[in-house]
Scaffold this active site. Sequence first.
Site, PDB file in Angstrom:
ATOM      1  N   TYR A   1      58.935  57.329  54.137  1.00 56.02           N
ATOM      2  CA  TYR A   1      58.214  57.077  52.887  1.00 56.02           C
ATOM      3  C   TYR A   1      58.064  55.580  52.647  1.00 56.02           C
ATOM      4  CZ  TYR A   1      56.887  56.957  48.017  1.00 56.02           C
ATOM      5  OH  TYR A   1      56.216  56.707  46.842  1.00 56.02           O
TER       6      TYR A   1
ATOM      7  N   ASP B   1      47.805  48.717  48.962  1.00 61.71           N
ATOM      8  CA  ASP B   1      48.764  48.197  47.987  1.00 61.71           C
ATOM      9  C   ASP B   1      49.413  46.983  48.642  1.00 61.71           C
ATOM     10  OD1 ASP B   1      51.097  47.657  46.535  1.00 61.71           O
ATOM     11  OD2 ASP B   1      51.472  49.769  46.087  1.00 61.71           O
TER      12      ASP B   1
ATOM     13  N   LYS C   1      52.864  56.010  48.276  1.00 63.27           N
ATOM     14  CA  LYS C   1      51.902  57.104  48.360  1.00 63.27           C
ATOM     15  C   LYS C   1      50.576  56.559  48.874  1.00 63.27           C
ATOM     16  CE  LYS C   1      52.564  61.452  47.870  1.00 63.27           C
ATOM     17  NZ  LYS C   1      53.448  62.128  48.836  1.00 63.27           N
TER      18      LYS C   1
HETATM   19  P1  13P Z   1      52.630  53.491  45.234  1.00 61.23           P
HETATM   20  O1  13P Z   1      52.215  54.237  46.489  1.00 61.23           O
HETATM   21  O2  13P Z   1      51.531  53.506  44.233  1.00 61.23           O
HETATM   22  O3  13P Z   1      53.112  52.131  45.570  1.00 61.23           O
HETATM   23  O4  13P Z   1      53.791  54.299  44.558  1.00 61.23           O
HETATM   24  C1  13P Z   1      55.055  54.205  45.090  1.00 61.23           C
HETATM   25  C2  13P Z   1      56.105  54.854  44.258  1.00 61.23           C
HETATM   26  O5  13P Z   1      57.115  55.196  44.814  1.00 61.23           O
HETATM   27  C3  13P Z   1      55.886  55.058  42.830  1.00 61.23           C
HETATM   28  O6  13P Z   1      57.028  55.603  42.172  1.00 61.23           O
HETATM   29 MG    MG Z   2      49.578  52.908  44.492  1.00 61.65          MG
HETATM   30 MG    MG Z   3      53.195  50.192  45.082  1.00 62.86          MG
HETATM   31 MG    MG Z   4      50.551  53.715  47.542  1.00 58.79          MG
END
Ligand code: 13P
Ligand code: MG
Ligand code: MG
Ligand code: MG
Length: 382
Positions: free
Chosen positions: A228, A11, A231
């Site tokens: 964090y 990402d 994801k």
């Molecule tokens: P991503 O890992 O897809 O960037 O998602 C992050 C997130 O916190 C979505 O609410």
């Molecule tokens: Mg993502």
């Molecule tokens: Mg993202």
């Molecule tokens: Mg992600």
Amino acid sequence: MKTTLSVIKADIGSLAGHHVVHPDTIAAANKILAEAKRNNVISDYYITYVGDDLQLIMTHSRGELDTKVHETAWNAFKEAAKVAKDLGLYAAGQDLLSDSFSGNLRGMGPGIAEMEFEERPAEPVVIFMADKTEPGAYNLPLYKIFADPFNTAGLVIDPTMHEGYKFEVLDVYEGESIILNTPEESYDLLALIGTPSRYIVRRVYRKADNLQASVVSVERLNLIAGKYVGKDDPVMVVRAQHGLPALGEILEAFTVPYLVPGWMRGSHYGPLMPVSQKDARATRFDGPPRLVGLGFNIKNGKLVGPTDLFDDPAFDEVRRTAVIIADYIRKHGPFMPHRLEPQEMEYTTLPLVIEKLKNRFKKETDMYKTKPSVYSHESSHE
Ligand code: 13P
Ligand code: MG
Ligand code: MG
Ligand code: MG
Ligand code: 13P
């Protein structure tokens, strides 16, 4: 000659929130991969996206964890992240956790699924790419594909599959792996992989001849970064046919939108919804967690295809069920089991909120003398 298939994703920033990759960032990555193809670093490539994750699908003959291939991917992500920054896209460079490249991409943020193999005369592969979830999300479907005869007819009726498969499972808390054989150790396997946040199926092999059938990106960003940062949004490669599960047996594992961790702020269980490439955009509550499946054939190192496997009315009911599940589980709001268990929330900003309340607790009772230890890192080794 062996071929290596490298699926590497990150990402690098996205449009309008954690929603979708911007086409200009794809174009920036394309420049780097086109050049790498001209210079024979890679044989072929295909670039796509799922939600806010940029996906580099590459073939070459350099083996896994190759410095040149990984550096190519890194440069593509860096260039794409520059564009994301210039455009003011959201969370530009999100998954690029390190400043400089050294050797290979392991532990640097991008997710990596690589497999080196001798091409069969026909080499069908399926590449699965998910957004808003983590690598253990593939545990359940991998079990169904390679170990459940109610999913995969070939386990019973095809003599070349009948001996079963070997699952390589990684304990991401301890950094240890174990190989378990199915069908004879199915229950042991399930005892582990039913805890998908910790035990992740990384590779699957055909038992009869050790032919590798599958690989999963096992990177867990919060365990790498210690906090964090988004994801993991994992990818998986599955080879199909000729003594491996048929394409339709592989896809059959996704006919139930089972619950996976991820979704909003990486902190909620939600249904994994198989979608077409056109619907690979996170929307509702930053999801629901989405899965795209692209089918290719690989011939002499070239990618033939893709076909967009979930772009099909045969999966409409799965998507409808996913929306029903989403409606239901969203009603739990901030309550478990919609919100993830505390062990997983540890890496979010929730502990900061709880920390503030610490001094306001008053000691009441001594009757609760034991604390659960089943999730502690030590317990499994004692
Ligand atoms: P991503 O890992 O897809 O960037 O998602 C992050 C997130 O916190 C979505 O609410
Ligand atoms: Mg993502
Ligand atoms: Mg993202
Ligand atoms: Mg992600
Ligand atoms: P075809 O006859 O279409 O090749 O199908 C063979 C098969 O085994 C499908 O699962």
